[in-house]
Design a protein around this motif. Structure first.
Motif, short mmCIF file in Angstrom:
data_model
loop_
_atom_site.label_atom_id
_atom_site.label_comp_id
_atom_site.label_asym_id
_atom_site.label_seq_id
_atom_site.Cartn_x
_atom_site.Cartn_y
_atom_site.Cartn_z
N LEU A 159 40.33 37.47 29.59
CA LEU A 159 40.65 38.43 30.58
C LEU A 159 39.65 38.22 31.87
O LEU A 159 40.13 38.52 33.10
CB LEU A 159 40.71 39.73 30.13
N LEU A 160 38.39 38.10 31.31
CA LEU A 160 37.39 37.94 32.65
C LEU A 160 37.69 36.63 33.39
O LEU A 160 37.52 36.72 34.60
CB LEU A 160 36.00 37.84 32.11
N GLU A 161 37.93 35.69 32.89
CA GLU A 161 38.62 34.48 33.49
C GLU A 161 39.62 34.82 34.35
O GLU A 161 39.77 33.97 35.50
CB GLU A 161 38.54 33.29 32.67
N THR A 162 40.68 35.24 34.03
CA THR A 162 41.87 35.53 34.94
C THR A 162 41.44 36.54 35.96
O THR A 162 42.03 36.20 37.01
CB THR A 162 42.73 36.22 33.80
N PHE A 163 40.64 37.49 35.59
CA PHE A 163 40.24 38.23 36.77
C PHE A 163 39.49 37.52 37.73
O PHE A 163 39.69 37.84 39.09
CB PHE A 163 39.28 39.45 36.32
N LEU A 164 38.61 36.50 37.29
CA LEU A 164 37.93 35.93 38.41
C LEU A 164 38.63 35.01 39.30
O LEU A 164 38.34 34.81 40.55
CB LEU A 164 36.80 35.10 37.59
N VAL A 165 39.79 34.25 38.74
CA VAL A 165 40.63 33.54 39.47
C VAL A 165 41.42 34.56 40.38
O VAL A 165 41.69 34.24 41.32
CB VAL A 165 41.34 32.70 38.56
N GLN A 166 42.33 35.36 39.83
CA GLN A 166 43.23 36.12 40.43
C GLN A 166 42.48 37.14 41.52
O GLN A 166 43.22 37.28 42.64
CB GLN A 166 44.09 36.89 39.59
N ASP A 167 41.44 37.77 41.33
CA ASP A 167 40.91 38.79 42.09
C ASP A 167 39.98 38.29 43.03
O ASP A 167 39.68 39.02 44.07
CB ASP A 167 40.50 40.13 41.39
N LEU B 155 40.57 46.47 32.55
CA LEU B 155 41.11 45.22 33.48
C LEU B 155 42.33 44.61 32.98
O LEU B 155 43.10 43.90 33.83
CB LEU B 155 39.87 44.38 33.20
N ASP B 156 42.71 44.77 31.74
CA ASP B 156 43.98 44.39 30.90
C ASP B 156 45.16 44.90 31.69
O ASP B 156 46.12 44.32 32.05
CB ASP B 156 44.08 44.37 29.71
N LYS B 157 44.95 46.24 31.90
CA LYS B 157 46.14 47.10 32.64
C LYS B 157 46.24 46.64 34.16
O LYS B 157 47.13 46.51 34.61
CB LYS B 157 46.04 48.56 32.55
N ARG B 158 45.09 46.39 34.82
CA ARG B 158 45.11 46.08 36.16
C ARG B 158 45.57 44.78 36.38
O ARG B 158 46.41 44.29 37.59
CB ARG B 158 43.44 45.89 36.67
N LEU B 159 45.43 43.73 35.33
CA LEU B 159 46.00 42.52 35.56
C LEU B 159 47.31 42.40 35.06
O LEU B 159 47.96 41.25 35.14
CB LEU B 159 44.98 41.28 34.80
N HIS B 160 47.97 43.55 34.91
CA HIS B 160 49.29 43.65 34.37
C HIS B 160 49.52 42.90 32.91
O HIS B 160 50.25 42.10 32.78
CB HIS B 160 50.27 43.09 35.33
N ARG B 161 48.37 43.02 31.93
CA ARG B 161 48.43 42.51 30.97
C ARG B 161 48.79 41.02 30.64
O ARG B 161 50.00 40.53 30.11
CB ARG B 161 49.39 43.15 29.76
N PRO B 162 48.24 39.94 31.28
CA PRO B 162 48.41 38.61 31.00
C PRO B 162 48.44 38.13 29.81
O PRO B 162 47.74 38.39 28.89
CB PRO B 162 47.42 37.99 32.00
N ARG B 163 49.49 37.10 29.43
CA ARG B 163 49.35 36.55 28.06
C ARG B 163 48.63 35.16 28.33
O ARG B 163 48.42 34.80 26.99
CB ARG B 163 50.80 36.22 28.09
N ARG B 164 48.06 34.57 29.25
CA ARG B 164 47.10 33.64 29.30
C ARG B 164 46.31 33.32 30.27
O ARG B 164 46.36 34.18 31.16
CB ARG B 164 48.26 32.32 29.34
N ASP B 165 45.04 32.64 30.03
CA ASP B 165 44.09 32.71 31.05
C ASP B 165 44.39 31.69 32.00
O ASP B 165 45.46 30.89 31.94
CB ASP B 165 42.89 32.63 30.30
N PRO B 166 43.47 31.22 32.91
CA PRO B 166 43.84 30.17 34.08
C PRO B 166 43.91 28.80 33.38
O PRO B 166 44.48 28.09 33.99
CB PRO B 166 42.46 30.23 35.02
N HIS B 167 43.76 28.65 32.15
CA HIS B 167 43.60 27.34 31.63
C HIS B 167 44.78 27.19 30.34
O HIS B 167 45.05 26.08 30.01
CB HIS B 167 42.29 26.94 30.83
N GLY B 168 45.72 28.25 30.21
CA GLY B 168 46.68 28.26 29.48
C GLY B 168 46.34 28.81 27.98
O GLY B 168 47.40 28.69 27.26
#
Length: 242
Positions: free
Chosen positions: A91-99, A126-139
């Motif tokens: 989730l942190l990796e996803t946040f760093l890329v998306q936001d 953070l999970d809610k803010r990111l709309h509960r993503p199912r994968r990180d930036p690497h899949g």
């Protein structure tokens, strides 16, 4: 999944304990190979003797089952803690890329530091803010709050035959240079992939990325072919070692 099954928060354990269980889980997430102290030492870049000492501690904490010369196995409590840390990291990796505008080759080390400092509440928000993503930036799949994790049906590029089509669903983040190379070539998650030609005597394979007429042809050596995972309709070959 706020903590282990006995009610302990992940934060009740040291960063080194958190790292070890996460690494043990990660070594079997995509490949069914026994986890040994040597493999753990290589992944963490530490001495074998350090791993032996930590495994003794993890056994005492009830997080690992291990006897000498046998594979290292996570207990149910250890797996819960591992998935808690995997969830934080991805989730942190996803946040760093998306936001925050990081690129996918920059986020791993940053998330490694942050995952030990954030709270369970922060991760849920953070999970809610990111709309509960199912994968990180690497899949890599992101575990849900209750610890459920679903891997896509995929095989490494190295296992595919000539003419096999699919699309890219995961790239290992072990080598940032490979991620940067793929970016320069316009290759990202969900890019269509087709094996064009496999060298008869091993070595590189010619692979097409993208859709006609905009296909990028690359020679994929062993490291790239093992790092790229392609969606397959075959039965998933997930691992049941932990």
């Amino acid at each position: 999944m706020a903590g282990t099954d006995d009610g302990q928060s992940a934060d009740a354990h040291s960063a080194s304990v958190q790292d070890y269980v996460k690494v043990i889980y990660g070594l079997t997430e995509w490949r069914c190979a026994p986890v040994t102290p040597v493999r753990i030492a290589k992944r963490l870049s530490v001495a074998n003797s350090s791993v032996t000492g930590m495994l003794t501690k993890l056994v005492r904490l009830g997080l690992v089952d291990y006897v000498a010369y046998k594979p290292v196995l996570l207990t149910p409590e250890g797996r819960t803690l591992a998935l808690t840390m995997v969830r934080r990291h991805r989730l942190l990796e996803t946040f760093l890329v998306q936001d925050l505008g990081y690129t996918w080759d920059e986020v791993h080390a940053e998330a490694e530091m942050l995952e030990h400092t954030v709270s369970d509440r922060f991760i849920e928000e953070l999970d809610k803010r990111l709309h509960r993503p199912r994968r990180d930036p690497h899949g890599d799949p992101i575990p849900s709050h209750d610890g459920t994790i679903v891997l896509p049906q995929a095989h490494p590029l190295s296992e595919l035959d000539d003419g096999h089509p699919g699309h890219l669903v995961r790239v290992s983040d072990e080598n940032p240079a490979l991620l940067r190379f793929l970016t320069t070539e316009g290759v990202s998650l969900d890019t269509p992939v087709k094996v064009l030609e496999r060298n008869q005597f091993g070595g590189s394979m010619r692979v097409g990325f993208g859709e006609s007429p905009n296909v990028t042809v690359l020679n994929a050596g062993d490291e790239m072919a093992d790092a790229l995972w392609i969606h397959s309709t075959d039965t998933h070959i997930g691992c049941n070692l932990v």
